[in-house]
Design a protein around this motif. Structure first.
Motif, PDB file in Angstrom:
ATOM      1  N   THR A   1       0.693  -1.236   0.106  1.00 48.50           N
ATOM      2  CA  THR A   1      -0.029   0.000  -0.013  1.00 48.50           C
ATOM      3  C   THR A   1       0.736   1.183   0.065  1.00 48.50           C
ATOM      4  OG1 THR A   1      -1.517  -1.243   1.464  1.00 48.50           O
ATOM      5  CG2 THR A   1      -1.852   1.094   1.158  1.00 48.50           C
ATOM      6  N   SER A   2       0.532   2.154  -0.802  1.00 49.31           N
ATOM      7  CA  SER A   2       1.448   3.440  -0.747  1.00 49.31           C
ATOM      8  C   SER A   2       0.319   4.474  -0.458  1.00 49.31           C
ATOM      9  CB  SER A   2       2.030   3.523  -2.301  1.00 49.31           C
ATOM     10  OG  SER A   2       1.071   3.920  -3.131  1.00 49.31           O
ATOM     11  N   GLY A   3       1.142   5.521   0.010  1.00 54.39           N
ATOM     12  CA  GLY A   3       0.515   7.048   0.290  1.00 54.39           C
ATOM     13  C   GLY A   3       1.394   7.900  -0.068  1.00 54.39           C
ATOM     14  N   PHE A   4       0.859   9.247   0.643  1.00 52.41           N
ATOM     15  CA  PHE A   4       2.111  10.210   0.419  1.00 52.41           C
ATOM     16  C   PHE A   4       2.177  11.236   1.589  1.00 52.41           C
ATOM     17  CE2 PHE A   4      -1.892  11.551  -1.411  1.00 52.41           C
ATOM     18  CZ  PHE A   4      -2.095  12.794  -0.778  1.00 52.41           C
ATOM     19  N   VAL A   5       3.013  12.116   1.578  1.00 47.76           N
ATOM     20  CA  VAL A   5       3.232  13.041   2.657  1.00 47.76           C
ATOM     21  C   VAL A   5       4.006  14.315   1.783  1.00 47.76           C
ATOM     22  CG1 VAL A   5       4.593  14.069   4.652  1.00 47.76           C
ATOM     23  CG2 VAL A   5       3.759  11.717   4.693  1.00 47.76           C
ATOM     24  N   VAL A   6       3.516  15.408   1.744  1.00 46.37           N
ATOM     25  CA  VAL A   6       4.204  16.780   1.298  1.00 46.37           C
ATOM     26  C   VAL A   6       4.609  17.551   2.286  1.00 46.37           C
ATOM     27  CG1 VAL A   6       3.575  18.443  -0.149  1.00 46.37           C
ATOM     28  CG2 VAL A   6       2.284  16.434  -0.684  1.00 46.37           C
ATOM     29  N   CYS A   7       5.839  17.572   2.388  1.00 44.67           N
ATOM     30  CA  CYS A   7       6.353  18.319   3.465  1.00 44.67           C
ATOM     31  C   CYS A   7       7.774  19.138   3.046  1.00 44.67           C
ATOM     32  CB  CYS A   7       6.881  17.495   4.671  1.00 44.67           C
ATOM     33  SG  CYS A   7       8.123  16.182   4.240  1.00 44.67           S
ATOM     34  N   ARG A   8       8.302  19.947   3.964  1.00 47.47           N
ATOM     35  CA  ARG A   8       9.390  20.527   3.581  1.00 47.47           C
ATOM     36  C   ARG A   8      10.719  20.010   3.864  1.00 47.47           C
ATOM     37  NH1 ARG A   8       9.150  27.166   3.577  1.00 47.47           N
ATOM     38  NH2 ARG A   8       7.041  27.047   2.917  1.00 47.47           N
ATOM     39  N   ARG A   9      10.519  19.110   5.078  1.00 47.59           N
ATOM     40  CA  ARG A   9      12.033  18.385   5.552  1.00 47.59           C
ATOM     41  C   ARG A   9      11.546  17.179   6.125  1.00 47.59           C
ATOM     42  NH1 ARG A   9      15.892  20.716  10.373  1.00 47.59           N
ATOM     43  NH2 ARG A   9      14.219  20.400  11.434  1.00 47.59           N
ATOM     44  N   LEU A  10      12.575  16.312   5.868  1.00 44.80           N
ATOM     45  CA  LEU A  10      12.298  14.899   6.550  1.00 44.80           C
ATOM     46  C   LEU A  10      13.308  14.692   7.522  1.00 44.80           C
ATOM     47  CD1 LEU A  10      11.242  11.926   6.723  1.00 44.80           C
ATOM     48  CD2 LEU A  10      12.699  11.392   4.595  1.00 44.80           C
ATOM     49  N   ARG A  11      13.231  14.169   8.607  1.00 43.81           N
ATOM     50  CA  ARG A  11      14.544  13.906   9.573  1.00 43.81           C
ATOM     51  C   ARG A  11      14.324  12.457  10.292  1.00 43.81           C
ATOM     52  NH1 ARG A  11      13.782  17.521  14.143  1.00 43.81           N
ATOM     53  NH2 ARG A  11      11.806  17.705  13.887  1.00 43.81           N
ATOM     54  N   VAL A  12      15.412  11.839  10.547  1.00 45.89           N
ATOM     55  CA  VAL A  12      15.480  10.496  11.369  1.00 45.89           C
ATOM     56  C   VAL A  12      16.445  10.756  12.318  1.00 45.89           C
ATOM     57  CG1 VAL A  12      16.107   8.227  11.201  1.00 45.89           C
ATOM     58  CG2 VAL A  12      15.045   9.270   9.196  1.00 45.89           C
ATOM     59  N   ARG A  13      15.749  10.540  13.731  1.00 46.26           N
ATOM     60  CA  ARG A  13      16.379  10.773  14.906  1.00 46.26           C
ATOM     61  C   ARG A  13      16.065   9.462  15.922  1.00 46.26           C
ATOM     62  NH1 ARG A  13      12.911  15.603  17.287  1.00 46.26           N
ATOM     63  NH2 ARG A  13      11.270  14.514  17.801  1.00 46.26           N
ATOM     64  N   PRO A  14      16.852   9.052  16.929  1.00 46.74           N
ATOM     65  CA  PRO A  14      16.590   8.265  17.875  1.00 46.74           C
ATOM     66  C   PRO A  14      15.252   8.604  18.470  1.00 46.74           C
ATOM     67  CG  PRO A  14      18.694   8.867  18.359  1.00 46.74           C
ATOM     68  CD  PRO A  14      18.104   9.921  17.192  1.00 46.74           C
ATOM     69  N   ALA A  15      14.274   7.369  18.722  1.00 45.17           N
ATOM     70  CA  ALA A  15      13.117   7.674  19.036  1.00 45.17           C
ATOM     71  C   ALA A  15      12.966   8.232  20.615  1.00 45.17           C
ATOM     72  CB  ALA A  15      12.405   6.099  19.260  1.00 45.17           C
ATOM     73  N   GLY A  16      11.944   9.280  20.859  1.00 42.94           N
ATOM     74  CA  GLY A  16      11.673   9.767  21.955  1.00 42.94           C
ATOM     75  C   GLY A  16      12.587  10.888  22.285  1.00 42.94           C
ATOM     76  N   LEU A  17      13.571  11.214  21.473  1.00 39.50           N
ATOM     77  CA  LEU A  17      14.159  12.626  21.346  1.00 39.50           C
ATOM     78  C   LEU A  17      13.481  13.683  21.037  1.00 39.50           C
ATOM     79  CD1 LEU A  17      17.247  13.502  22.123  1.00 39.50           C
ATOM     80  CD2 LEU A  17      17.531  13.458  19.624  1.00 39.50           C
ATOM     81  N   ASP A  18      13.402  14.739  21.917  1.00 40.58           N
ATOM     82  CA  ASP A  18      12.475  15.887  21.545  1.00 40.58           C
ATOM     83  C   ASP A  18      13.205  16.708  20.768  1.00 40.58           C
ATOM     84  OD1 ASP A  18      13.832  17.462  23.462  1.00 40.58           O
ATOM     85  OD2 ASP A  18      12.331  17.046  24.869  1.00 40.58           O
ATOM     86  N   ASP A  19      12.614  17.885  20.231  1.00 40.05           N
ATOM     87  CA  ASP A  19      13.172  18.739  19.306  1.00 40.05           C
ATOM     88  C   ASP A  19      14.216  19.644  20.140  1.00 40.05           C
ATOM     89  OD1 ASP A  19      12.068  18.051  17.042  1.00 40.05           O
ATOM     90  OD2 ASP A  19      10.454  19.346  17.288  1.00 40.05           O
ATOM     91  N   GLU A  20      13.978  19.889  21.454  1.00 37.97           N
ATOM     92  CA  GLU A  20      14.874  20.703  22.097  1.00 37.97           C
ATOM     93  C   GLU A  20      16.244  19.961  22.455  1.00 37.97           C
ATOM     94  OE1 GLU A  20      13.516  22.579  25.712  1.00 37.97           O
ATOM     95  OE2 GLU A  20      11.482  23.121  24.797  1.00 37.97           O
ATOM     96  N   ARG A  21      16.049  18.558  22.816  1.00 34.43           N
ATOM     97  CA  ARG A  21      17.249  17.904  23.007  1.00 34.43           C
ATOM     98  C   ARG A  21      18.124  17.861  21.528  1.00 34.43           C
ATOM     99  NH1 ARG A  21      16.227  12.702  26.263  1.00 34.43           N
ATOM    100  NH2 ARG A  21      14.584  12.689  24.879  1.00 34.43           N
ATOM    101  N   GLU A  22      17.408  17.518  20.495  1.00 32.97           N
ATOM    102  CA  GLU A  22      17.925  17.367  19.193  1.00 32.97           C
ATOM    103  C   GLU A  22      18.920  18.495  19.094  1.00 32.97           C
ATOM    104  OE1 GLU A  22      16.883  15.759  14.923  1.00 32.97           O
ATOM    105  OE2 GLU A  22      15.556  17.206  15.763  1.00 32.97           O
ATOM    106  N   HIS A  23      18.193  19.981  19.084  1.00 33.35           N
ATOM    107  CA  HIS A  23      19.058  21.089  18.894  1.00 33.35           C
ATOM    108  C   HIS A  23      20.011  21.109  19.748  1.00 33.35           C
ATOM    109  CE1 HIS A  23      16.311  22.228  15.773  1.00 33.35           C
ATOM    110  NE2 HIS A  23      15.235  22.166  16.667  1.00 33.35           N
ATOM    111  N   VAL A  24      20.064  20.860  20.873  1.00 30.11           N
ATOM    112  CA  VAL A  24      21.387  20.881  22.145  1.00 30.11           C
ATOM    113  C   VAL A  24      22.364  20.001  21.444  1.00 30.11           C
ATOM    114  CG1 VAL A  24      21.899  20.678  24.278  1.00 30.11           C
ATOM    115  CG2 VAL A  24      19.806  21.912  23.958  1.00 30.11           C
ATOM    116  N   SER A  25      21.937  18.746  21.089  1.00 30.52           N
ATOM    117  CA  SER A  25      23.128  17.763  20.857  1.00 30.52           C
ATOM    118  C   SER A  25      23.626  17.950  19.522  1.00 30.52           C
ATOM    119  CB  SER A  25      22.398  16.361  21.224  1.00 30.52           C
ATOM    120  OG  SER A  25      21.487  16.313  20.120  1.00 30.52           O
ATOM    121  N   SER A  26      23.072  18.758  18.614  1.00 32.63           N
ATOM    122  CA  SER A  26      23.427  18.568  17.171  1.00 32.63           C
ATOM    123  C   SER A  26      24.821  19.688  17.164  1.00 32.63           C
ATOM    124  CB  SER A  26      22.493  19.313  16.242  1.00 32.63           C
ATOM    125  OG  SER A  26      21.395  18.544  16.372  1.00 32.63           O
TER     126      SER A  26
END
Length: 103
Positions: free
Chosen positions: A78-103
């Motif tokens: 089965t296929s579907g779609f997503v129209v977005c500006r950006r795709l990211r992959v990160r360890p599960a459960g990491l929130d955006d604030e912690r992702e920016h701090v650790s980048s």
């Protein structure tokens, strides 16, 4: 699907937890439109080569000049779609604030 935040237009899909494999979150940022299942046994994501279904769904042809990308999501059946500006992959459960701090 793990979550969809309407106010942030963010879709998060989380991989299943398996022994010896760390789960990941797949984040679609600034989502303009989507047609996805609530879960996938496996997930493949590619750039959409044929945007006909997306064009029928979203009446916004200028999205390409605004930086949006059509992505096909499928599980082999089965296929579907997503129209977005950006795709990211990160360890599960990491929130955006912690992702920016650790980048």
């Amino acid at each position: 699907m793990q979550s969809y935040q309407v106010s942030h237009r963010k879709l998060v899909m989380r991989s299943a937890s398996e022994p010896g494999v760390d789960p990941v979150d797949i984040i679609f940022d600034d989502v303009l439109g989507m047609k996805v299942r609530s879960s996938y046994r496996e997930l493949h994501i590619t750039n959409s080569g044929d945007p006909v279904e997306v064009d029928d769904f979203l009446d916004l042809p200028q999205r390409y000049s605004l930086g949006y990308t059509n992505l096909t999501v499928f599980d082999g059946k089965t296929s579907g779609f997503v129209v977005c500006r950006r795709l990211r992959v990160r360890p599960a459960g990491l929130d955006d604030e912690r992702e920016h701090v650790s980048s």
